[in-house]
Every structure is written in structure tokens, then in C-alpha cells.
Design a protein around this motif. Structure first.
Motif, PDB file in Angstrom:
ATOM      1  N   MET A 236       0.931  -1.226   0.134  1.00  0.00           N
ATOM      2  CA  MET A 236      -0.069   0.026  -0.078  1.00  0.00           C
ATOM      3  C   MET A 236       0.814   1.183   0.215  1.00  0.00           C
ATOM      4  N   TRP A 237       1.734   1.328   0.994  1.00  0.00           N
ATOM      5  CA  TRP A 237       2.740   2.427   1.225  1.00  0.00           C
ATOM      6  C   TRP A 237       3.707   2.804   0.026  1.00  0.00           C
ATOM      7  N   ARG A 238       4.243   1.751  -0.524  1.00  0.00           N
ATOM      8  CA  ARG A 238       5.046   1.658  -1.906  1.00  0.00           C
ATOM      9  C   ARG A 238       4.162   2.433  -3.193  1.00  0.00           C
ATOM     10  N   ASP A 239       2.857   1.935  -3.063  1.00  0.00           N
ATOM     11  CA  ASP A 239       1.913   2.788  -4.276  1.00  0.00           C
ATOM     12  C   ASP A 239       1.593   4.184  -3.773  1.00  0.00           C
ATOM     13  N   VAL A 240       1.595   4.221  -2.647  1.00  0.00           N
ATOM     14  CA  VAL A 240       1.353   5.909  -2.314  1.00  0.00           C
ATOM     15  C   VAL A 240       2.213   6.608  -2.597  1.00  0.00           C
ATOM     16  N   CYS A 241       3.517   6.313  -2.565  1.00  0.00           N
ATOM     17  CA  CYS A 241       4.688   6.901  -2.791  1.00  0.00           C
ATOM     18  C   CYS A 241       4.864   7.267  -4.094  1.00  0.00           C
ATOM     19  N   LEU A 242       4.671   6.117  -4.971  1.00  0.00           N
ATOM     20  CA  LEU A 242       4.572   6.013  -6.407  1.00  0.00           C
ATOM     21  C   LEU A 242       3.593   7.046  -7.063  1.00  0.00           C
ATOM     22  N   HIS A 243       2.493   7.097  -6.347  1.00  0.00           N
ATOM     23  CA  HIS A 243       1.264   7.716  -7.129  1.00  0.00           C
ATOM     24  C   HIS A 243       0.838   9.071  -6.468  1.00  0.00           C
ATOM     25  N   ASN A 244       1.658   9.538  -5.485  1.00  0.00           N
ATOM     26  CA  ASN A 244       1.430  10.824  -5.086  1.00  0.00           C
ATOM     27  C   ASN A 244       2.966  11.540  -4.796  1.00  0.00           C
TER      28      ASN A 244
END
Lengths: 309, 309
Positions: A236-244
Motif C-alpha cells: 500500500m505504502w509503496r504505491d502511495v509513494c509512487l502515485h502521489n
């Protein structure tokens, strides 16, 4: 007390958020049928063991057939492929929402796949814990928490009202703002704190002069407060970093600039400057407690719990 | 159950730590007489209202007369002047200890003023909350917490044993290490976390694009975890920064280096690198929970409390 709001609700993704929604739908009687779908057979099996739905399927496309409400609760990096998969299977008039922590990216990924006649309302319940997976969910997770909608221009008012009512029944307070603003706000109140927490725990893990067992042993003196956030779901948090990315990089730049300035004050023994900052930050905690967003008990109230150890 | 360990104990400084010690001495019957001293008349009056001692005096010199144990619980920057003031007033055979969060500096400040025949044993109970002042103290604060001694070469074994027994009676586990190592360990497990927390709260406070009321409103999504540490006593923490400068600057440099690397990974979309860090940090929290240094309840167990809001 509550009554059926949707005949069929499809839950795509059944982690902490999805499973908590499932418990609440059941508990409050908000749907006649709950269909649960997730990509991993193992997770789907676990959801079934927990009795989270009425029907279970690996196929998101199958799950959304005839659903009145579709809730996508997957890591934000997977939103696009889910939207593509369900695109031609949703019925006209259905409402599709998500729970992702970044909104501009989710809209960019999902919007192109939403057919005319289906109401897409991006959403983000600000709720969760450091635990993940279907076993982490529990009824009442959303009570007293905010849920932010970032509706697109021209969104159907009736659909919006229906979804708002749904979240309010779960105990949430609903706010609306545009996706870009949401992403900036969340970058500072949620994304930066998680990144900083992950980072400091990593720094501690890498030391040669202080052993890991010392870090663990003496962690109650401050460090442990960070480890909770740093134990959150890595996908979840990897994706947050990449998508915001842009909003996060801006907040990181400001944080680093401020830290360099504080570092300089420490190096040069500027006590007044340090004292001024340390006093100012105290006021913010008081406001957070007054706003009912944290407990006032010392040590988050965990003192009574950890004395038992 | 316990029995008198010292005829007279003098408590110099009566904040969160001093007052908690006072409660425990009384509760466990560890002294025949408790003398309380603090510099501010107002705080001394409050200590008296709370019934923390048997005798109260503004003068540290008076307080230590005939005391068998002197516990100095003041901000570390004030250790030197306290030691100077009490220097010629302590009786031979007395034990003097402190509770300061930095040890090399405290030793450098106090040691020159300790007369021959008085046993100086620097100590640091790793306990506390974000609250400060005599009203913040409570019995049992030290239960299950570590207390680190950093004894000087040639310290009297009997005195050491007596002080160790005192802290163990308060429920602490006692460790010994040299002052330099203590200061490095605390720099990472306590000082850096507090500095980072103060800093991020300051960064959030300074934004123009996100309002303070938004930060407060949505703080439960991560930010609030930092505000607890950032609400700690500004005087105490200013002094820690100024008196453990070298170790803190080293940890800050490492932290910033790691953060720059993580920032770069976010900028360049290096998902695997981000995922690897976010996974590694999860293991540390598990170890902390296994070591009994934090509670395993989601959200520090405060969920049940904050649902009431």
C-alpha cells in the motif's frame, strides 16, 4: 435501526478496509447481498472463512455484475487494472467508489474505464491501523473518522447523496474537496509521517555503534512511536509513494529544509531558536485533542497496557 | 512489603520524574523523610499541595543537608549549577544521582563539584510521558522500564548496589554502560525521534497550501502519532539538544542521508527499493512487541478511546 441501501454490494479487495466495510454492511443491514472478490485465492479463502460476504469470486468482472455499489479497496497502483477489468461488466446506474489514499492518480487510472451511465465517485476514508489483510478488519473502524470525496465535475447529485448516506451510516463524517487539494493535504498529514517513520526505523536498523537489540530494548523512550506507522502495509505504502509523487516530494523538500535549519541551530547552540520551535509544536497537539482527533491520556493511554509487561 | 532504604531522601527538581519518584518512595515506604526542593516558588507550592514530601525548601543546599540519597531531576542544562550549590552541603557517605537524558555532559558538569566521600552515580530512568510538571507524576511510572547507570571508574560497589536496589524496588530493570555509549544509544532511540517529531509538526504548521485546521482535522491518518512526542517539555528537550550535540548531529546526518536516498527512489519511481525498506521496518516493530516494549493493539490501543469522540 438502519435499512437496506443497496441490493448488491461488490467489494473488490478485502484487506483491512474492505473487510471492515464488510463487517459494517452486515452489522447494519445495508445490503441484501455482499459479493467479495480479491485476486489471491488464499485471501479469498480467508475472507470466506471469516464469513465476510455472501458470495466469493476471484473475478472482479463477475463480482460487479448487477451490483448497485462497487467499492474498490486495493493498493492504489492496482486501481487502473481493476477498473479495466470491471469496465464492461457494471450495470447502468451503478455507483463505483474506491478508498485509495491518493486521488488524482486513481482518477487518472480509473476514469477512462468507467462507462457512461455508471457513477464514479472517488473516495478516501481516513481510517485504518498498522495491521493489514482481512484478519485486521473490524466493525466500527470508520466511526468518528473522516471520509473525503473528490467528485468529478458533473457528478450525479443523487448518487453522491446515496454514497454520502452510506458512509455516514458507517459513522463517518464526509468532506468534499478536489483531488489535487486532497493529495496535498494527505501528503502532509499522512504520507510524509509514514515515510519519515519508515526512514528513521531504517536508519536505526543500519547503525554499527548501537545494536539492534539495544534499539529494541530501549525503544519506549521515543522510537517505538514511529514503529507503529513503519509497520504498515508495504505494498500500500509503496504505491502511495509512487502515485502521489509530486506532493510528497514537495513536503519532503520542506521537511528537509526545516530539519537542516534545526540541525544548524543544534550545531551552533542556538537554544532560543530550538526552544521557540519546541514550544510552538505543543499547541498543535492541544488543538488535535480539542478537535477529538486524539486521546489526551499520556502515552496514548497505552501506559496501563504496557505496565503489564 | 518494602522497607526503609534511606533515612532522608532529597529530591532536587519535582517535575514529572521527581514527583513520580516521590509517589513511589511514599507508597513503598522507602524513606523516613522526603525533602523536596525546586527553584520556582510556584512549583514548590504545588508540590506541597500535592503532598509530595515531608519538607519543602527553595534552597537545594538546605535540602541535601543530612540526606542519604540526593536525586537531581532537573533539565540537564541545570545540573552543573545544582551540583555547585549542593557541593559543600552533602554529608560524607551520601549518594547523589540524577535522571538526565544525556550522561557525558551531566558528568562533566557535576563531577567537579562532588566532594570526596560522596558517591556520585549518574543515572537515567527511561520513563516519562509527554506531560510535564509535578501534576504529571504518578506512582508506578518506572515499573517495567529500564534505568541506565553510567558509573564512573572506581565507584563504590556498596553505594552502587544500594541505588540499584532502590530503582529495582520502583519496578525498574537496571543496566550499566559507559556514558559515551549511553549518549549514542539515546541519540537514536529517543533524541532523534523527538527532534524529528518536533520538526515535522513545525513543517506542517508552516504550510500555506494546507491550512492548520485541515492538518488538525485529518491528523488521525498518521500525523497525530508525531504530535505526542512534539508536545514534550521544551526546556528539557532544548537542553538535550545542546548537551548531546555530537551524537545527535551524527544521527541526524545518517537520517538525512537515508531520507535523501528514499526521496530519490520516490522521484525515480524505484518501487522495489521502496518496498524493500518498508518491509524491513515491519520486522523491528514485531521485535519491540515481542520484547514487551510496546503494546500490540492496533493504534496503540487508543482506538477504543477515540471512538468515543
Amino acid at each position: 435501526m438502519s435499512s437496506v441501501q443497496f441490493d448488491r454490494i461488490a467489494l473488490i479487495g478485502i484487506g483491512l478496509i474492505g473487510s471492515s466495510i464488510a463487517y459494517d454492511i452486515r452489522r447494519l443491514g445495508l445490503a441484501k447481498e455482499i459479493v467479495v472478490s480479491t485476486r489471491k485465492a488464499e485471501t479469498l479463502k480467508r475472507a470466506e472463512e471469516l464469513g465476510l460476504g455472501d458470495r466469493y469470486t476471484i473475478s472482479a468482472a463477475d463480482a460487479v455484475e448487477d451490483a448497485d455499489l462497487v467499492i474498490v479497496s486495493v493498493p492504489v497502483g492496482a486501481s487502473g487494472s481493476v477498473a479495466e477489468e470491471i469496465s464492461t461488466h457494471m450495470k447502468p446506474g451503478a455507483i463505483v467508489t474506491d478508498v485509495g489514499s491518493t486521488k488524482a492518480s486513481v482518477i487518472a487510472q480509473m476514469q477512462p474505464h468507467i462507462p457512461a451511465g455508471v457513477h464514479f465517485i472517488p473516495g478516501h476514508p481516513l481510517a485504518g491501523t498498522e495491521k493489514s489483510g482481512p484478519d485486521a478488519g473490524f466493525p466500527g473502524l470508520f466511526e468518528g473518522r473522516w471520509c473525503i470525496f473528490t467528485p468529478l465535475p458533473g457528478t450525479d447529485e443523487t448518487a453522491l447523496k446515496k454514497l454520502r448516506h452510506f458512509w455516514e451510516t458507517l459513522g463517518s463524517r464526509v468532506d468534499e474537496m478536489d483531488a489535487e487539494h486532497h493529495d496535498k493535504v494527505l501528503a502532509i498529514v499522512s504520507h510524509l509521517p509514514h515515510i519519515i517513520a519508515y526512514n528513521i526505523v531504517g536508519t536505526a536498523d543500519d547503525l554499527e555503534t548501537v545494536t539492534e537489540s539495544e534499539v529494541i530494548k530501549y525503544s519506549a523512550s521515543g522510537f517505538r512511536d514511529f514503529t507503529r506507522l513503519a509497520a504498515s502495509d508495504p505494498t500500500m505504502w509503496r504505491d502511495v509513494c509512487l502515485h502521489n509523487r509530486d506532493a510528497i516530494l514537495e513536503m519532503l523538500a520542506r521537511f528537509s529544509e526545516d530539519l537542516a535549519s534545526l540541525q544548524r541551530a543544534i550545531r551552533w547552540g542556538e537554544g532560543d531558536k530550538i526552544f521557540e520551535l519546541f514550544t510552538r509544536t505543543r499547541a498543535i497537539r492541544r488543538s488535535i485533542i480539542q478537535a477529538g482527533q486524539d486521546v489526551d491520556a499520556p502515552d496514548f493511554g497505552r501506559h496501563a497496557l504496557d505496565k503489564k509487561n
